[in-house]
Design a protein around this motif. Structure first.
Motif, short mmCIF file in Angstrom:
data_model
loop_
_atom_site.label_atom_id
_atom_site.label_comp_id
_atom_site.label_asym_id
_atom_site.label_seq_id
_atom_site.Cartn_x
_atom_site.Cartn_y
_atom_site.Cartn_z
N VAL A 12 5.50 -12.82 -5.37
CA VAL A 12 4.17 -12.20 -5.51
C VAL A 12 3.52 -12.64 -6.82
O VAL A 12 4.16 -12.63 -7.87
CB VAL A 12 4.27 -10.66 -5.44
CG1 VAL A 12 2.88 -10.03 -5.53
CG2 VAL A 12 4.96 -10.22 -4.15
N TYR A 13 2.26 -13.04 -6.73
CA TYR A 13 1.53 -13.55 -7.90
C TYR A 13 0.13 -12.92 -7.96
O TYR A 13 -0.39 -12.47 -6.95
CB TYR A 13 1.34 -15.08 -7.81
CG TYR A 13 2.62 -15.85 -7.94
CD1 TYR A 13 2.97 -16.47 -9.13
CD2 TYR A 13 3.51 -15.96 -6.86
CE1 TYR A 13 4.15 -17.18 -9.26
CE2 TYR A 13 4.69 -16.66 -6.98
CZ TYR A 13 5.01 -17.27 -8.18
OH TYR A 13 6.18 -17.97 -8.32
N ASP A 43 8.64 -7.60 7.25
CA ASP A 43 8.36 -6.20 7.58
C ASP A 43 8.48 -5.35 6.32
O ASP A 43 9.24 -5.68 5.40
CB ASP A 43 9.37 -5.69 8.62
CG ASP A 43 9.08 -6.31 9.99
OD1 ASP A 43 7.91 -6.68 10.22
OD2 ASP A 43 10.02 -6.41 10.81
N PRO A 44 7.76 -4.20 6.30
CA PRO A 44 7.91 -3.28 5.15
C PRO A 44 9.36 -2.81 5.02
O PRO A 44 10.07 -2.69 6.03
CB PRO A 44 6.98 -2.11 5.52
CG PRO A 44 6.03 -2.67 6.53
CD PRO A 44 6.78 -3.72 7.28
N HIS A 45 9.78 -2.54 3.80
CA HIS A 45 11.18 -2.12 3.56
C HIS A 45 11.24 -1.33 2.25
O HIS A 45 10.27 -1.30 1.49
CB HIS A 45 12.10 -3.35 3.48
CG HIS A 45 11.63 -4.38 2.49
ND1 HIS A 45 10.79 -5.41 2.86
CD2 HIS A 45 11.82 -4.52 1.16
CE1 HIS A 45 10.51 -6.16 1.79
NE2 HIS A 45 11.11 -5.62 0.75
N THR A 60 0.55 -1.87 -5.72
CA THR A 60 1.21 -0.63 -5.28
C THR A 60 1.86 -0.84 -3.91
O THR A 60 3.01 -0.46 -3.69
CB THR A 60 0.17 0.52 -5.20
OG1 THR A 60 -0.45 0.66 -6.47
CG2 THR A 60 0.82 1.82 -4.78
N LEU A 61 1.12 -1.47 -3.00
CA LEU A 61 1.65 -1.75 -1.65
C LEU A 61 2.93 -2.59 -1.73
O LEU A 61 3.95 -2.26 -1.11
CB LEU A 61 0.59 -2.47 -0.82
CG LEU A 61 1.05 -3.06 0.52
CD1 LEU A 61 1.39 -1.96 1.51
CD2 LEU A 61 -0.02 -3.99 1.11
N PHE A 62 2.90 -3.67 -2.53
CA PHE A 62 4.07 -4.56 -2.59
C PHE A 62 5.25 -3.88 -3.29
O PHE A 62 6.39 -4.02 -2.87
CB PHE A 62 3.71 -5.88 -3.29
CG PHE A 62 2.88 -6.79 -2.42
CD1 PHE A 62 3.38 -7.26 -1.21
CD2 PHE A 62 1.60 -7.18 -2.80
CE1 PHE A 62 2.62 -8.09 -0.39
CE2 PHE A 62 0.83 -8.00 -1.99
CZ PHE A 62 1.34 -8.46 -0.78
N THR A 114 -1.16 3.25 -0.69
CA THR A 114 0.02 3.46 0.18
C THR A 114 1.19 4.13 -0.53
O THR A 114 2.30 4.14 -0.01
CB THR A 114 0.51 2.09 0.71
OG1 THR A 114 0.74 1.24 -0.43
CG2 THR A 114 -0.50 1.45 1.62
N TRP A 115 0.96 4.67 -1.74
CA TRP A 115 2.09 5.19 -2.52
C TRP A 115 2.82 6.32 -1.78
O TRP A 115 4.03 6.41 -1.81
CB TRP A 115 1.60 5.67 -3.90
CG TRP A 115 2.73 5.93 -4.83
CD1 TRP A 115 3.11 7.13 -5.35
CD2 TRP A 115 3.67 4.97 -5.34
NE1 TRP A 115 4.21 6.98 -6.16
CE2 TRP A 115 4.57 5.66 -6.17
CE3 TRP A 115 3.84 3.60 -5.16
CZ2 TRP A 115 5.61 5.02 -6.83
CZ3 TRP A 115 4.88 2.95 -5.82
CH2 TRP A 115 5.76 3.67 -6.64
#
Length: 660
Positions: free
Chosen positions: A540-541, A488-490, A525-527, A464-465
């Motif tokens: 996140v872990y 939501d994505p941000h 990468t997504l996070f 998703t980069w």
């Protein structure tokens, strides 16, 4: 154009650049690796622990600590005295090796020829560190009718071993060590008196009948501690408020018929439940204070919780809609716990936290039946304790519901393949993003359904980069991840609404092989790109499942066991340890997990999901800031960056191990 640096300005890197630190040099160069450097208390504690180990082995009844007017400290015991004959292989007096060699000691061979079955000393590093960081050290050993004396300065022998017969009528046995700590290694040379007296008092508590004395020459004060009543006396003196029910105390140790644990392993405990005030919590392993807790404390928590839960169920005391959690029982518990573990694994040399996985089962296995019996013999006290735990659960659930209401009614429908948890307490809940359906199945069966949710992902997640944020939801997997976690994505400069977050921990769980690493990178990468505030807030872990399982046969007092290794390095360490314990390499059966799907639910729980024994790594920005990290990930994940990736591979390619 800038001129190239001349060779003279570039540091030379050749065979001569590599230094091998010998003897006690490593300790002097990097004292923080071996001890606490805020003050000299820990290096003196190493000597004190040795005296306590003698008493623990049944060879001493008195320990005396003297603070001299010149700043030195003496520690005397009436144990067996350190042997001073020549070592059969090293051709040097044993007493000299103990104080001048790292990893020399009498506590390695548990149960077969070693001097101690249970001890706090593990690494054979302790008193040699004390010696290295002292200006001067005088050691005297009374043993077998002789007196041996040695003097060191900065870790080196300045007065070699001298022997003389004991004076007539002098029947003394034991060791006396006097050290002058070198102030240049410590932030402060002053000893924290509160910590020192607490340490000495706790040694007396844990060894009922042994007297511990502190003499201060400057103030001419003398204090002696001796507890006939052990843990109960100590806890009653330390508690600030009165307990709700009488103290629950007990002990349990494995006998020779025990299949799971070595003879003598177990714990003694005393627990008080109070309604208010800060709880008093102290734990020890083989008399070493474990101020950061560890797996033995987790075992106590588990034993208390299971016993109280089964009492509540037996008497049908739980109101409708209330769910009991371990913390509801444990939050109001004050305790002193003293565990005996044959070969304990600590975190780091200063031993503040116990890491031995089996200690959870060891302590819980003795605490749970003892408390169940006690509660059912004293039903009124049991009901009072149940009331306290239920009240804590109701308070916690109310706090969780307040957050629930803020979410509003427009809640998205949760993805069908998400197996959710029962609890609604965001801080406590965890979701595992699991690679593949078969691993998802094991995770669903092995998890704690109270607070652990599982979302299986099919195949590789999209890179998703370079995907626009408003196009993300075209991908089903990413849509499901976003809806499941409730955020939501941000972007990095947005202020997203995190109040809808449904899990305090979002854990990436993939195989320990190359494909698993690739999936891990795609999710990270997504996070980082589309949920950066989750990483920033520490949600996140990455869960680390083991790559190998080692089945070790019974050896000496230790029964057969299953050990797990994350990688080749840990596997080598396990096999080396087994070899030291007399188990040949070919007797250890090594199996490699091809993937999570190969593990059964119980193995996955024990190694990767159980909070007491798993390895869970928080995802944080490393040495680089956000912009620099972004630049590096662009090189790795960007579509038009093949040339940059190739350059990176040429630079670091030789440091990558190929796993085919």
């Amino acid at each position: 154009m800038a001129a190239k640096p001349t060779p003279a300005t570039v540091p030379e890197y050749s065979e001569n650049s590599i230094r091998v630190l010998k003897g006690l040099e490593p300790v002097k160069q990097r004292p923080g690796m071996y001890t606490r450097t805020d003050n000299p208390l820990h290096i003196l504690q190493e000597v004190l622990d040795n005296a306590a180990d003698e008493a623990l082995a049944g060879h001493g009844k008195k320990i005396k600590v003297t603070l001299h007017a010149d700043g030195s400290v003496s520690i005397d015991d009436d144990g067996r005295g350190i042997p001073f004959g020549l070592h059969p292989e090293e051709n040097a007096p044993v007493i000299e090796l103990v104080f001048t060699r790292l990893h020399a000691g009498g506590k390695f061979d548990k149960g077969k020829g070693g001097a101690y079955s249970f001890s706090g000393g593990l690494h054979g590093v302790g008193v040699s560190v004390t010696n290295a960081l002292s200006q001067r050290m005088e050691v005297t050993s009374h043993r077998e009718g002789q007196v041996a004396r040695l003097v060191f300065a900065g870790g080196d022998v300045v007065e070699p071993l001298s022997l003389r017969p004991q004076a007539e009528g002098d029947r003394r046995q034991g060791t006396s060590v006097r050290a002058w700590p070198d102030a240049s290694y410590f932030e402060s040379s002053a000893l924290p008196m509160g910590e020192l007296t607490h340490l000495l008092r706790s040694k007396a508590v844990l060894m009922p009948g042994v007297s511990v004395t502190l003499i201060n020459e400057k103030t001419r004060d003398t204090q002696t501690w001796q507890y006939k009543g052990g843990l109960r006396d100590y806890l009653m003196q330390t508690l600030v408020t009165d307990p709700v029910i009488p103290l629950f105390e007990g002990e349990g140790f494995a006998d020779s018929q025990n299949d799971s644990f070595a003879e003598g392993e177990g714990a003694a405990w005393c627990v008080a439940f109070t309604e208010e005030g800060a709880p008093v919590r102290e734990s020890y392993v083989n008399l070493i204070p474990t101020s950061a807790g560890g797996t033995h404390e987790s075992g106590l928590r588990d034993g208390l919780f299971q016993a109280v839960k089964s009492f509540i169920e037996l008497h049908s005391l739980l109101p409708k809609g209330v769910k009991l959690m371990p913390e509801d029982v444990f939050a109001r518990a004050s305790y002193v716990l003293s565990a005996k573990v044959l070969d304990p694994q600590f975190q780091g040399q200063i031993k503040e936290r116990l890491n031995s996985r089996d200690a959870v089962r060891l302590v819980s296995g003795f605490v749970r039946p003892a408390l169940e019996l006690w509660l059912n013999q004293h039903v009124e006290y049991g009901k009072k304790l149940a009331e306290l735990a239920i009240k804590a659960a109701q308070t916690r659930q109310k706090a969780g519901q307040k957050v629930e209401k803020r979410k509003g009614s427009g809640v998205a429908v949760l993805p069908g393949k998400l197996t959710d948890c029962e609890s609604r307490d965001t801080a406590y809940n965890e979701v595992f993003l699991v690679e593949g359906d078969s691993a998802g199945g094991s995770a669903k069966m092995g998890r704690d359904k109270e607070n652990q949710a599982v979302l299986p992902l099919r195949g590789k997640v999209l890179n998703t980069w370079e995907v626009e944020r408003d196009r993300l939801f075209a991908n089903n997997e990413i849509h499901d991840i976003s809806v499941a976690i409730g955020v939501d994505p941000h972007g990095p400069h947005d202020a997203p609404d995190l109040s809808g977050l449904r899990y305090g921990k979002v854990c990436i769980l993939s195989d320990a092989d190359v494909d698993g690493s690739h999936i891990q990178v795609l999710l990270l990468t997504l996070f980082f790109r589309h949920f950066p505030k989750l990483i920033e807030a520490g949600h996140v872990y990455v869960a680390r499942p083991p790559l190998f399982r080692v089945d070790v046969p019974a050896r000496g007092k230790k029964p057969a066991s299953k050990l797990y290794a994350l990688d080749e390095g840990e596997l080598a360490a396990i096999l080396d340890k087994c070899a030291k314990e007399g188990v040949a390499r070919d007797k250890c059966q090594i199996s490699r997990f091809k993937g999570l799907g190969e593990m059964n639910a119980e193995q996955l729980w024990e190694t990767t999901l159980n909070p007491d024994t798993r390895r869970l790594m928080p995802v944080q920005l490393g040495d680089l800031d956000f912009a620099a990290t972004e630049g590096l990930i662009t090189q790795l994940m960007g579509k038009g960056e093949a040339a940059a990736r190739r350059a990176l591979m040429e630079l670091h390619g030789d440091s990558v191990e190929l796993d085919i």
